[in-house]
Scaffold this motif. Structure first.
Motif, PDB file in Angstrom:
ATOM      1  N   VAL A 149       0.823  -1.217   0.000  1.00 42.66           N
ATOM      2  CA  VAL A 149       0.000   0.000   0.000  1.00 42.66           C
ATOM      3  C   VAL A 149       0.855   1.264   0.000  1.00 42.66           C
ATOM      4  CG1 VAL A 149      -2.140  -0.911   0.966  1.00 42.66           C
ATOM      5  CG2 VAL A 149      -0.313  -0.149   2.502  1.00 42.66           C
ATOM      6  N   GLY A 150       2.138   1.132   0.300  1.00 41.42           N
ATOM      7  CA  GLY A 150       3.031   2.288   0.287  1.00 41.42           C
ATOM      8  C   GLY A 150       3.420   2.747  -1.109  1.00 41.42           C
ATOM      9  N   TRP A 151       3.096   1.981  -2.132  1.00 41.02           N
ATOM     10  CA  TRP A 151       3.424   2.357  -3.521  1.00 41.02           C
ATOM     11  C   TRP A 151       2.151   2.702  -4.282  1.00 41.02           C
ATOM     12  CZ3 TRP A 151       8.199   2.936  -2.611  1.00 41.02           C
ATOM     13  CH2 TRP A 151       8.986   1.962  -2.000  1.00 41.02           C
ATOM     14  N   VAL A 152       2.339   3.308  -5.430  1.00 40.70           N
ATOM     15  CA  VAL A 152       1.159   3.725  -6.195  1.00 40.70           C
ATOM     16  C   VAL A 152       0.350   2.519  -6.679  1.00 40.70           C
ATOM     17  CG1 VAL A 152       2.306   3.922  -8.458  1.00 40.70           C
ATOM     18  CG2 VAL A 152       0.338   5.369  -7.917  1.00 40.70           C
ATOM     19  N   VAL A 153       1.022   1.430  -7.018  1.00 42.64           N
ATOM     20  CA  VAL A 153       0.288   0.246  -7.480  1.00 42.64           C
ATOM     21  C   VAL A 153      -0.647  -0.243  -6.364  1.00 42.64           C
ATOM     22  CG1 VAL A 153       0.496  -2.153  -8.278  1.00 42.64           C
ATOM     23  CG2 VAL A 153       2.075  -0.430  -9.116  1.00 42.64           C
ATOM     24  N   GLY A 154      -0.175  -0.146  -5.129  1.00 42.99           N
ATOM     25  CA  GLY A 154      -0.999  -0.530  -3.988  1.00 42.99           C
ATOM     26  C   GLY A 154      -2.200   0.403  -3.824  1.00 42.99           C
ATOM     27  N   HIS A 155      -1.960   1.713  -3.933  1.00 45.65           N
ATOM     28  CA  HIS A 155      -3.068   2.668  -3.822  1.00 45.65           C
ATOM     29  C   HIS A 155      -4.144   2.361  -4.871  1.00 45.65           C
ATOM     30  CE1 HIS A 155      -0.397   5.030  -1.310  1.00 45.65           C
ATOM     31  NE2 HIS A 155      -1.283   5.978  -1.179  1.00 45.65           N
ATOM     32  N   SER A 156      -3.672   2.219  -6.118  1.00 46.44           N
ATOM     33  CA  SER A 156      -4.643   2.119  -7.205  1.00 46.44           C
ATOM     34  C   SER A 156      -5.228   0.716  -7.346  1.00 46.44           C
ATOM     35  CB  SER A 156      -4.000   2.546  -8.533  1.00 46.44           C
ATOM     36  OG  SER A 156      -3.735   3.939  -8.514  1.00 46.44           O
ATOM     37  N   TYR A 157      -4.369  -0.341  -7.231  1.00 44.25           N
ATOM     38  CA  TYR A 157      -4.892  -1.662  -7.584  1.00 44.25           C
ATOM     39  C   TYR A 157      -4.945  -2.682  -6.445  1.00 44.25           C
ATOM     40  CZ  TYR A 157      -5.246   0.439 -12.087  1.00 44.25           C
ATOM     41  OH  TYR A 157      -5.606   1.301 -13.095  1.00 44.25           O
ATOM     42  N   ILE A 158      -4.568  -2.267  -5.204  1.00 41.10           N
ATOM     43  CA  ILE A 158      -4.966  -3.097  -4.055  1.00 41.10           C
ATOM     44  C   ILE A 158      -6.218  -2.462  -3.465  1.00 41.10           C
ATOM     45  CG2 ILE A 158      -4.385  -3.907  -1.723  1.00 41.10           C
ATOM     46  CD1 ILE A 158      -1.432  -3.903  -2.532  1.00 41.10           C
ATOM     47  N   VAL A 159      -6.202  -1.140  -3.359  1.00 39.79           N
ATOM     48  CA  VAL A 159      -7.282  -0.485  -2.625  1.00 39.79           C
ATOM     49  C   VAL A 159      -8.391   0.037  -3.550  1.00 39.79           C
ATOM     50  CG1 VAL A 159      -7.863   1.300  -0.930  1.00 39.79           C
ATOM     51  CG2 VAL A 159      -5.666   0.114  -0.773  1.00 39.79           C
ATOM     52  N   TYR A 160      -8.120   1.104  -4.283  1.00 41.48           N
ATOM     53  CA  TYR A 160      -9.242   1.828  -4.879  1.00 41.48           C
ATOM     54  C   TYR A 160      -9.906   1.158  -6.084  1.00 41.48           C
ATOM     55  CZ  TYR A 160      -8.417   5.645  -1.639  1.00 41.48           C
ATOM     56  OH  TYR A 160      -8.297   6.395  -0.497  1.00 41.48           O
ATOM     57  N   ALA A 161      -9.122   0.813  -7.105  1.00 41.62           N
ATOM     58  CA  ALA A 161      -9.775   0.346  -8.339  1.00 41.62           C
ATOM     59  C   ALA A 161     -10.610  -0.922  -8.141  1.00 41.62           C
ATOM     60  CB  ALA A 161      -8.747   0.168  -9.456  1.00 41.62           C
ATOM     61  N   PRO A 162     -10.064  -1.973  -7.495  1.00 40.24           N
ATOM     62  CA  PRO A 162     -10.896  -3.174  -7.354  1.00 40.24           C
ATOM     63  C   PRO A 162     -12.179  -2.900  -6.571  1.00 40.24           C
ATOM     64  CG  PRO A 162      -8.657  -3.575  -6.519  1.00 40.24           C
ATOM     65  CD  PRO A 162      -8.712  -2.158  -6.961  1.00 40.24           C
ATOM     66  N   LEU A 163     -12.095  -2.067  -5.542  1.00 42.37           N
ATOM     67  CA  LEU A 163     -13.293  -1.794  -4.748  1.00 42.37           C
ATOM     68  C   LEU A 163     -14.265  -0.889  -5.512  1.00 42.37           C
ATOM     69  CD1 LEU A 163     -11.738  -1.361  -1.182  1.00 42.37           C
ATOM     70  CD2 LEU A 163     -12.820  -3.395  -2.141  1.00 42.37           C
ATOM     71  N   LEU A 164     -13.731   0.086  -6.237  1.00 41.97           N
ATOM     72  CA  LEU A 164     -14.632   0.942  -7.023  1.00 41.97           C
ATOM     73  C   LEU A 164     -15.451   0.100  -7.988  1.00 41.97           C
ATOM     74  CD1 LEU A 164     -12.221   3.912  -7.865  1.00 41.97           C
ATOM     75  CD2 LEU A 164     -14.348   4.084  -6.548  1.00 41.97           C
ATOM     76  N   ALA A 165     -14.813  -0.951  -8.515  1.00 42.00           N
ATOM     77  CA  ALA A 165     -15.493  -1.779  -9.514  1.00 42.00           C
ATOM     78  C   ALA A 165     -16.214  -2.984  -8.897  1.00 42.00           C
ATOM     79  CB  ALA A 165     -14.469  -2.224 -10.569  1.00 42.00           C
TER      80      ALA A 165
END
Ligand code: AMP
Length: 630
Positions: free
Chosen positions: A284-300
């Motif tokens: 989660v400390g990297w951008v890939v974590g922000h976008s594709y561990i947290v936000y994008a999968p949950l948004l979708a």
């Protein structure tokens, strides 16, 4: 390629119409008035006047249809803990965390610094900030105290969220002493630190500023905290990234544009549908974590798998067993992880039932051909390389299989994504390069939704760093070299600046040089990136000593080299540690005193540096050669 070409052309020729359609993917509490405000280039404001909330879109919105679907599957091979949270449970946990944060004074617009290992609370804390309209700044748990202090001083948080410890490869890392040291070093005074006590640290610090999360969570167990409706362009988070100076830049992201871009990327690039399961093995400390561990999968509306551990513990089959056990459909990691796995017993991959897996995505560093061929062959599934940066928030280059199943080409991450007006430009004239000619990868104004809005607290730095380096054109520079073929596929050829990429992590060589220079024995230092068969690149340091005589003897010299490596560990964290410290009596420089880093890197890789007409003293090259042989 017609379908893709039309799709991409529409996104560039008429971004307003294109993104107006895409914006329907998320809930707007108040509709936006203007799709794109171009009145102040190079700044772009998306969905102006629209009010929305990332947490509402990632969590609350799904309660009607998927309250009982898993939102988060958490697996730690470090602690043996495995937990599942449905969307309803995630909603409850995020509300609890938001209520606790609110009780500690976190309000809309305030910054919360999150310094956590890979535990569910990291995701809860990020979403709780989004819920409250607070701005999170996640700092990678592997960073050392001085690094953390620099981020505290820049972000000025009202609250820090941390844990007693992290764990990696069976080794426990105490966090509280690091936070304590960082607080002492920082000029900004953060009043409170919220502590998630995992009961891992043998000796957890007790300080008056530490507030235990667990009793507060109990106190706010049934809390409901309403989502703050934010204007689309208010900041959602700040994520620091290394550049060519010693001072990391805070990449600031908006709310609405980010939500829309990520949701669109889930369909066009990742082909993830609600109900699917996605495992992004990052942090989660990297951008890939922000976008594709947290936000994008949950948004979708997907289930996201969060993993604490290494790819090879308890053995190299662990990730593939996770795919089998959790029926994972999409997987995303960095090539380094695969190079590590390739060295393990390949039969481990065949032992698992991988029938649920549709696609493997790779990003963060160049994907070398042997690794790409090995994994594609072993999996028998599409392997999609994609290229992006912390600044862009989502892939600039990929194979948009959700638009058209274009073929992949070995060595290329693919073609430009929607909204990215990508042009390779000549570094001297700024003119576009014809196909097949190497140039700097640039983006025309405006950057699409989801990209950075500015440098946190420093608009001028956003303009001067990113939009001013190409002659005669105000375009965004990625600082990557590339080459584009007739079909539009781009190959990345490395950085144009002094940034190196170690195991998919961006490191500024200047930062490492500054850390080494702080050692009293060091007079001068150059850090360069050299090819590494496992990590892609590794940092190698070349050091000139103040008093070479004092370290002439073998033992003292080796001890000093170890000491220098520890200095980097303490100042920046172990990820920045040079693979080797070479002691030299002189460094090659130009007559104007600039370090000839490329020449040093060439020598370190066993290549000849070529013609160096500006070199001040050519015997320095011989010094480097000798240092390398010592
Ligand atoms: P970061 O912002 O830390 O994710 O680092 C971004 C940098 O990593 C880019 O500017 C590239 O230099 C490199 N990079 C990321 N993805 C790729 C890729 N798929 N192929 C080649 N280089 C990449």
């Amino acid at each position: 390629m017609t379908r893709y070409r039309d799709f991409h052309r529409r996104s560039i020729d008429n971004p307003e119409a294109f993104w107006r359609d895409e914006a329907r993917r998320i809930h707007w509490e108040t509709p936006f008035e203007t799709v794109l405000d171009r009145s102040n280039p190079p700044f772009a404001r998306w969905f102006v006047g629209g009010r929305t909330n990332l947490c509402h879109n990632a969590v609350d919105r799904h309660l009607a249809e998927r309250a009982q679907q898993n939102a988060l599957v958490y697996v730690s091979t470090e602690t043996g803990i495995e937990r599942r949270y449905t969307y309803a449970e995630l909603h409850a946990e995020v509300n609890r965390m938001a209520a606790v944060m609110r009780s500690l004074g976190v309000k809309r617009g305030a910054v919360v610094l999150i310094y956590l290992p890979m535990i569910p609370e990291a995701l809860f804390a990020m979403l709780a900030c989004a819920r409250l309209g607070a701005i999170h700044s996640v700092v990678f748990g592997g960073f050392a105290a001085p690094n953390l202090a620099a981020r505290i001083d820049d972000a000025k948080p009202v609250l820090i969220v941390t844990a007693d410890a992290g764990a990696r490869g069976g080794k426990v890392i105490d966090y509280t002493p690091l936070v304590d040291e960082a607080l002492a070093r920082a000029s900004h005074k953060t009043p409170r630190v919220l502590l998630i006590d995992r009961q891992l640290a043998p000796e957890r610090l007790n300080a008056s500023y530490l507030v235990d999360y667990e009793p507060l969570r109990e106190q706010f167990f049934d809390a409901h905290v309403p989502c703050e409706w934010l204007e689309s362009n208010e900041p959602s988070y700040v994520l620091y990234t290394s550049g060519t100076t010693g001072k990391p830049k805070g990449v600031q992201r908006d709310v609405g544009g980010y939500a829309v871009a990520l949701a669109a990327s889930m369909e066009y690039i990742f082909e993830g549908k609600a109900g699917d399961t996605m495992f992004t093995a990052s942090d989660v400390g990297w951008v890939v974590g922000h976008s594709y561990i947290v936000y994008a999968p949950l948004l979708a509306g997907l289930t996201t798998v969060m993993y604490e551990g290494t790819p090879i513990r308890p053995d190299g089959g662990i990730w593939w067993r996770l795919v089998e056990q959790h029926r994972i459909n999409l997987m995303f990691t960095a090539p380094t992880a695969l190079r590590v796995l390739k060295k393990q017993d390949p039969a481990l991959l065949k032992k698992a039932d991988l029938s649920s897996l549709r696609t493997l995505f790779l990003a963060g560093e160049p994907l070398d051909e042997p690794t790409a061929s090995w994994i594609a062959g072993a999996l028998g599934k599409p392997v999609i390389d994609n290229y992006w940066q912390t600044e862009t928030g989502w892939p600039m280059l990929a194979i948009p299989r959700g638009v058209e199943a274009l073929p992949t080409k070995l060595g290329s991450p693919g073609v430009p994504s929607a909204g990215f007006a990508l042009t390779l430009r000549n570094e001297l004239t700024g003119d576009p390069c014809p196909p097949g000619e190497k140039g700097v990868l640039t983006l025309n104004y405006p950057l699409p939704p989801g990209c950075m809005s500015t440098v946190w607290g420093d608009d001028q730095r956003f303009v001067s760093t990113y939009w001013s380096s190409i002659p005669n054109h105000q375009v965004y520079s990625t600082f990557d070299w590339g080459i584009q073929d007739e079909d539009g596929y781009v190959t990345i050829l490395g950085r144009t600046d002094d940034v190196i990429n170690v195991a998919g992590h961006r490191l500024g060589t200047r930062e490492i040089e500054e850390a080494l220079s702080s050692h009293p024995a060091v007079a001068e230092v150059a850090v360069v990136g050299v090819t590494d068969s496992l990590k892609g690149q590794a940092a190698m340091a070349f050091v000139v000593l103040r008093d070479a005589q004092a370290y002439a003897e073998g033992n003292t010299r080796t001890k000093l080299q170890d000491d220098l490596m520890t200095t980097v560990d303490r100042q920046l964290g172990a990820i920045a540690r040079p693979s080797r410290v070479v002691i030299v009596s002189m460094l090659p420089k130009t007559r104007s005193g600039k370090l000839l880093r490329r020449a040093i890197a060439a020598l370190a890789e066993g290549r000849e540096p070529g013609d160096l007409p500006t070199i001040e003293d050519a015997s320095a090259l011989q010094q480097v050669r000798e240092g390398l042989q010592a």
